[in-house]
Motif scaffolding. Structure first.
Motif, short mmCIF file in Angstrom:
data_model
loop_
_atom_site.label_atom_id
_atom_site.label_comp_id
_atom_site.label_asym_id
_atom_site.label_seq_id
_atom_site.Cartn_x
_atom_site.Cartn_y
_atom_site.Cartn_z
N TRP A 99 0.82 -1.20 0.00
CA TRP A 99 0.00 0.00 0.00
C TRP A 99 0.86 1.26 0.00
O TRP A 99 2.03 1.23 0.42
N VAL A 100 0.27 2.35 -0.46
CA VAL A 100 0.93 3.65 -0.37
C VAL A 100 -0.14 4.71 -0.08
O VAL A 100 -1.23 4.69 -0.66
N VAL A 101 0.14 5.60 0.85
CA VAL A 101 -0.73 6.74 1.16
C VAL A 101 0.04 7.98 0.75
O VAL A 101 1.21 8.15 1.13
N TYR A 102 -0.58 8.85 -0.04
CA TYR A 102 0.17 9.98 -0.59
C TYR A 102 -0.71 11.19 -0.90
O TYR A 102 -1.94 11.10 -0.91
N CYS A 103 -0.04 12.29 -1.12
CA CYS A 103 -0.71 13.55 -1.45
C CYS A 103 -0.11 14.11 -2.73
O CYS A 103 1.11 14.08 -2.92
N THR A 104 -0.95 14.61 -3.61
CA THR A 104 -0.47 15.29 -4.81
C THR A 104 -0.83 16.77 -4.73
O THR A 104 -1.72 17.16 -3.96
N ASN A 105 -0.16 17.58 -5.55
CA ASN A 105 -0.59 18.97 -5.70
C ASN A 105 -1.64 19.05 -6.79
O ASN A 105 -2.13 18.02 -7.28
N SER A 106 -2.00 20.26 -7.20
CA SER A 106 -3.07 20.42 -8.18
C SER A 106 -2.67 19.97 -9.58
O SER A 106 -3.53 19.87 -10.47
N GLN A 107 -1.38 19.69 -9.80
CA GLN A 107 -0.90 19.19 -11.08
C GLN A 107 -0.62 17.68 -11.03
O GLN A 107 0.07 17.15 -11.90
#
Length: 372
Positions: A99-107
């Protein structure tokens, strides 16, 4: 026996749906026009956009050696810092080797990630600096959530690439303090573990992040918490409204916009008097209560000082016990006239009101300044 039959039925249902997904992809790759009512239209549209970028469903983009890496700037680092605690909380609930938990920006650039230690897992390749737009990696939940501006979950063959056929992906947009999407919060992992609880956790975490961003942005303004249920006024479900010293609404959190329904203070000027229609009165020890124009009773509390007495808030905004919101609006008009040294024309321009309306307010309120 009954439970076994239900389980077999669900498996058959899922396999038939996946068969339709694969058939639809084959038709698309062949350039055929097709209509598939059982597949959400936004997924098919995303597939077509992915194909238009020259990506084939058989490509292995995630583990490609030449996959570009991008620089994370200061704005991204700030967002990454804010989301850190929620990523840890999600990991504690659902994390694992695959598993991976992550955050992206608007791009769709990954700016923060926590994943398992299994190097043979596809999720292991999802790391900071990787961009996962449709043009990079085809249809994924984060790229689609940014496009559709809503929380989304993709399972197995709903992804564009066959590379994701055994993966489950859930994403929720993160809305900024001024009504724009700043990025997404996501979890990707094994298709063998799939639960609605994952979606709920991601959505709840996104709300908490939005509230933290809102509070930090408006730390020099007054922030009000609102909700139609007093039990939720001190939870992440409360709406947040930032106001200035005159009661003008500067911004509102996503929860507030949903609670207020037809009022959008981000794109149109509003003040407190545009929201609440009836008297604002104390209720309990720390809350105020009023009624919106649609008749729904709302509870209000000052965020910066939860222990402040309601009367303190009312005094600060010129609202008397039993006084109406019209009086609050009137006092705002009077204060503006004072700040323009009694110049009605300038006050009217600042308030966006007619001179006649201002004269009517001044006449209605005793002790108003002399107008000229």
């Amino acid at each position: 026996f009954f439970q076994d039959n239900i389980t077999k039925f669900m498996r058959n249902k899922i396999s038939k749906y996946e068969a339709r997904l694969l058939a639809a992809k084959l038709n698309m790759q062949a350039g055929l026009n097709f209509v598939e009512q059982d597949i959400p239209s936004h997924i098919i549209s995303s597939w077509r956009r992915s194909r238009s970028h020259g990506i084939l469903t058989t490509d292995e983009k995630l583990i490609a050696a030449d996959q570009a890496r991008y620089v994370i700037d200061d704005n991204d680092r700030y967002l990454a810092e804010v989301v850190g605690d929620e990523i840890e909380a999600i990991w504690d609930s659902f994390g694992g080797d695959n598993w991976v938990v992550y955050c992206t920006n608007s791009q769709a650039l990954i700016i923060k990630a926590k994943h398992g230690s299994n190097p043979f897992s596809k999720s292991y390749a999802i790391n900071e600096g990787l961009r996962i737009q449709e043009c990079d990696i085809g249809t994924t939940a984060p790229s689609l959530a940014l496009k559709e501006k809503q929380s989304l979950t993709l399972t197995a063959a709903e992804h564009y690439l066959e590379e994701f056929k055994n993966m489950f992906c859930c994403a929720a947009p993160i809305w900024g303090p001024w009504g724009k999407i700043l990025g997404t919060l996501n979890i990707t992992g094994s298709e063998n573990f799939r639960s609605r609880l994952v979606e709920k956790k991601i959505q709840t975490a996104a709300m908490k992040i939005e509230n933290r961003l809102f509070i930090d942005t408006h730390k020099n303004n007054q922030i009000l918490k609102i909700h139609f249920d007093q039990e939720f006024i001190n939870s992440h479900l409360a709406g947040l409204i930032a106001i200035n010293e005159f009661g003008d609404i500067l911004s509102a959190s996503r929860n507030s916009l949903e609670l207020l329904e037809d009022i959008d203070p981000i794109h149109k000027r509003h003040d407190i008097g545009d929201i609440f229609f009836s008297d604002i009165v104390p209720t309990g020890q720390y809350c105020l209560k009023s009624t919106m124009r649609n008749g729904v009773v709302f509870y209000i509390q000052n965020h910066q000082n939860d222990g402040a007495r309601p009367m303190d808030f009312m005094a600060a905004h010129g609202v008397r016990s039993g006084g109406s919101v019209r009086e609050l609006s009137d006092l705002h008009v009077i204060e503006t006239v004072k700040r323009t040294n009694g110049n009605i024309s300038k006050a009217a321009e600042k308030l966006g009101l007619s001179r006649t309306t201002i004269y009517r307010v001044l006449h209605r309120q005793r002790g108003a300044p002399t107008a000229r």
